[in-house]
Design a protein around this motif. Structure first.
Motif, PDB file in Angstrom:
ATOM      1  N   ILE A  62      33.538  10.591   1.364  1.00 36.38           N
ATOM      2  CA  ILE A  62      33.139   9.479   0.645  1.00 36.38           C
ATOM      3  C   ILE A  62      34.184   8.649   0.264  1.00 36.38           C
ATOM      4  O   ILE A  62      34.268   7.352   0.539  1.00 36.38           O
ATOM      5  N   ALA A  63      35.247   9.279  -0.085  1.00 35.28           N
ATOM      6  CA  ALA A  63      36.752   8.541  -0.288  1.00 35.28           C
ATOM      7  C   ALA A  63      37.245   7.851   1.073  1.00 35.28           C
ATOM      8  O   ALA A  63      37.826   6.747   0.983  1.00 35.28           O
ATOM      9  N   LEU A  78      29.399   2.119  -0.917  1.00 32.08           N
ATOM     10  CA  LEU A  78      28.346   2.961  -1.578  1.00 32.08           C
ATOM     11  C   LEU A  78      28.037   2.856  -3.100  1.00 32.08           C
ATOM     12  O   LEU A  78      27.075   3.304  -3.619  1.00 32.08           O
ATOM     13  N   HIS A  79      28.951   1.977  -3.645  1.00 33.44           N
ATOM     14  CA  HIS A  79      28.674   1.697  -5.116  1.00 33.44           C
ATOM     15  C   HIS A  79      27.589   0.600  -4.824  1.00 33.44           C
ATOM     16  O   HIS A  79      27.502  -0.427  -4.443  1.00 33.44           O
ATOM     17  N   LEU A  85      27.878   6.135  -8.817  1.00 27.90           N
ATOM     18  CA  LEU A  85      29.235   5.804  -7.969  1.00 27.90           C
ATOM     19  C   LEU A  85      29.905   4.456  -8.651  1.00 27.90           C
ATOM     20  O   LEU A  85      29.076   3.614  -8.731  1.00 27.90           O
ATOM     21  N   PRO A  86      31.314   4.682  -9.130  1.00 33.81           N
ATOM     22  CA  PRO A  86      31.699   3.364  -9.744  1.00 33.81           C
ATOM     23  C   PRO A  86      32.242   2.372  -8.741  1.00 33.81           C
ATOM     24  O   PRO A  86      32.183   2.635  -7.616  1.00 33.81           O
ATOM     25  N   GLN A  87      32.400   1.155  -9.196  1.00 33.97           N
ATOM     26  CA  GLN A  87      33.003   0.152  -8.177  1.00 33.97           C
ATOM     27  C   GLN A  87      34.440   0.595  -7.846  1.00 33.97           C
ATOM     28  O   GLN A  87      35.140   1.237  -8.676  1.00 33.97           O
ATOM     29  N   LEU A 435      20.298   4.715   1.976  1.00 35.82           N
ATOM     30  CA  LEU A 435      21.695   4.477   2.268  1.00 35.82           C
ATOM     31  C   LEU A 435      22.057   3.394   3.313  1.00 35.82           C
ATOM     32  O   LEU A 435      21.729   3.971   4.558  1.00 35.82           O
ATOM     33  N   GLU A 436      22.430   2.205   3.194  1.00 38.80           N
ATOM     34  CA  GLU A 436      22.706   1.382   4.339  1.00 38.80           C
ATOM     35  C   GLU A 436      23.989   1.171   4.364  1.00 38.80           C
ATOM     36  O   GLU A 436      24.817   0.398   3.572  1.00 38.80           O
TER      37      GLU A 436
END
Length: 454
Positions: A62-63, A78-79, A85-87, A435-436
Motif C-alpha cells: 500500500i505504501a 486508496l484514501h 486510510l488517511p490522506q 477498490l478502483e
C-alpha cells in the motif's frame, strides 16, 4: 591515422557525456518484483505465521502504491476507498520526484518496520538508492524522492499502528476444550493455537470480519456412518491412503508450511518454505512478468492481491475460531487408527474453513481482474525448495488445485475446502468491486517520467 584516433576520442567523449537514462533502472517492473521477494525472504527466514505475513505484505505494498498514485493520474489513491486510510502527503512544491523509486523505497522502509530483526532490509534500501545514483539520477532528484518516500512511509506506519495488531499480542490465551469435535493441538509440535484473536485486526476493505461468514460445519457424528461428518472424515483417510504421484506433488507444491517440524527417530528439525500469502506474492510477480506489465500496473496488482490476502485471513480466522472444528488427524488417531498420519503436517489452528482455500480463491479473483482469463503460466516458486514447478491455464485453476491440496495432504475435510472457496470467491469479487485502483477514464495519461509536485 591521427584523424581516425581523433574521431574515436571525440566519439568516446560524446558517448561519455550523454546523460544516463536512470529510468531503465528505477522503472523496471522486475525490480519491484525482486524487492517484494526481498521481503518474502525475510518473512520466510524469521518464521512469520501466514496471517502476520499477510499484514507485512499489505502495508508495504500500500505504501508503494500510494507513491504511484501520487505521480500517475491514471491511478486513484486508496484514501477514501479504504475508509480509515488517511490522506497521503504530497511532495514539496517544485520538487522533481521519481515516483517509481519512491515506491520501491517506501515498500522497503515499511516492510522493514513491520518485520524483524530491526534494520533487516536497510542494506537493500541503500542498494536501491545507490543503484539510482549509479544509473544517472541527479542528487537533487534522489534527495527529493527519498524525502517524499519518507513522508509516505511514516504516514502508512502511523496508520498501521491503529489496526489492533499490538493489542492482540497480549490478548487472552486461547482455551483448548478437550471435547469431541473441538480442535486440540496436533503432532508433532502440539503447538498452541496460532493467532486466535486475528479476527480482531482491523480489515482493509471488509465492513466487518463476519461479512462473508460460512454456514455452520457438519455436526460431529461418528455414530452414523451416513452422517456428513463421518463421510468427510473417511474421505480424508482413504484419499491419503491411496495417493498417486500427481496428488502427492500437488500436496507438496501447495503445502506452504513456513515451519515444518520433521521427526526422524529422536531427532527433530525444522524446514521452511513460503507461507500461502508468500506463495501468492510470488505468483503475482510471475504473472506480471509474463504479461509484460509496466511498473505501475505491477505495483497495483501486488497491492490489490495483498489486500485480498489480508482481509481473507481476517474473515477466515473468524470462521475458524467460531466453529473451532477438530482436525481429521485428531479424530482418526483417537477413533480409527492411532498410527495414521496425514501426508503433510497439520497446522496449529482449527479446521473449518480452509485458509488456503479462502486466500487462494480471493487472490485468483484479483489476479484474473488484472491479467484476464485464461492466463497460462508456470509457477516456479517452489523450485528453490527442491519442488518441481507446475503449470496452470488460469489463476482460478491454481486456486482450485491449492484448495484440493489440503484434502490430498490429509489436513482438511472437503466441506472446509468447498465453503472456504466460496468465501474466498465472494471476498475477492468484493475487493475488485470495492477498490478502483485504475481510473476508468480513458483520458488519464500515465506519467512515465518524473513530475514536479503540483
Amino acid at each position: 591515422m591521427k584523424q581516425i584516433v581523433w574521431c574515436c576520442l571525440v566519439a568516446v567523449s560524446l558517448f561519455a557525456c550523454k546523460p544516463k537514462d536512470y529510468t531503465k533502472y528505477t522503472h523496471d517492473p522486475f525490480l519491484y518484483a525482486k524487492t517484494v521477494k526481498q521481503l518474502n525472504d525475510v518473512v520466510l527466514q524469521n518464521n512469520f505465521s501466514p496471517v502476520v505475513a499477510s499484514r507485512n505484505y499489505a502495508y508495504a505494498n500500500i505504501a508503494a502504491y500510494e507513491c504511484i498514485a501520487a505521480g500517475d493520474s491514471s491511478y486513484r489513491t486508496l484514501h477514501g476507498q479504504i475508509r480509515h486510510l488517511p490522506q497521503m502527503p504530497r511532495p514539496a512544491a517544485g520538487q522533481q520526484v521519481d515516483y517509481q523509486l519512491a515506491a520501491l523505497l517506501s515498500f522497503v522502509k515499511v516492510g522493514n518496520a513491520v518485520t524483524f530483526p530491526e534494520g533487516v532490509l536497510m542494506d537493500y534500501y541503500e542498494q536501491l538508492k545507490n543503484g539510482a545514483d549509479s544509473a544517472g539520477m541527479s542528487s537533487d532528484m534522489l534527495d527529493a524522492t527519498v524525502a517524499f518516500s519518507d513522508t509516505i512511509s511514516a504516514t502508512i506506519m502511523q496508520w498501521s499502528k491503529k489496526d489492533q495488531y499490538a493489542q492482540t499480542r497480549s490478548s487472552e490465551k486461547f482455551t483448548v476444550l478437550n471435547e469431541d469435535g473441538r480442535w486440540v493441538p496436533t503432532p508433532p509440535m502440539y503447538a498452541q493455537a496460532m493467532e486466535p484473536h486475528w479476527c480482531d485486526i482491523r480489515p482493509l476493505v471488509l465492513d466487518t470480519c463476519t461479512q462473508f461468514m460460512p454456514p455452520a460445519p457438519p455436526k460431529f457424528d461418528l455414530s452414523n456412518k451416513n452422517s456428513a461428518f463421518y463421510k468427510d472424515l473417511m474421505e480424508v483417510k482413504t484419499t491419503v491412503d491411496s495417493l498417486n504421484e500427481e496428488q502427492k506433488h500437488i500436496a507438496e507444491f501447495f503445502d506452504d508450511n513456513p515451519f515444518k517440524m520433521n521427526v526422524q527417530g529422536h531427532v527433530m528439525f525444522a524446514t521452511k518454505k513460503f507461507s500461502p500469502p508468500g506463495h501468492w506474492m510470488n505468483i503475482v510477480g510471475i504473472a506480471a512478468k509474463k504479461a509484460g506489465a509496466d511498473f505501475n500496473t505491477t505495483v497495483a496488482a501486488y497491492t490489490q492481491t495483498s489486500i485480498a490476502l489480508f482481509d481473507g485471513f481476517i474473515s477466515c480466522w473468524k470462521a475458524k475460531f467460531s466453529s473451532n472444528t477438530v482436525r481429521p488427524e485428531t479424530v482418526i488417531n483417537k477413533n480409527i487408527d492411532p498410527e495414521w498420519r496425514p501426508f503433510i503436517q497439520t497446522p496449529p489452528f482449527p479446521s473449518y474453513i480452509s485458509g488456503h482455500s479462502v486466500i487462494s480463491a480471493a487472490s485468483a479473483e484479483v489476479m484474473t481482474h488484472f491479467f484476464g482469463e485464461p492466463f497460462q503460466y508456470t509457477d516456479t516458486s517452489l523450485v528453490e525448495f527442491g519442488i518441481k514447478e507446475r503449470s496452470f491455464k488460469s489463476f482460478r485453476q491454481a486456486a482450485d488445485e491449492a484448495s484440493m491440496s489440503r484434502l490430498y495432504g490429509g489436513i482438511h475435510y472437503r466441506c472446509d475446502l468447498e465453503e472456504g472457496q466460496k468465501v474466498g470467491y465472494q471476498l475477492g469479487k468484493y475487493v475488485v468491486t470495492k477498490l478502483e485502483l485504475k481510473r476508468k477514464s480513458s483520458s488519464a495519461v500515465q506519467a512515465t517520467q518524473p513530475v514536479a509536485a503540483r
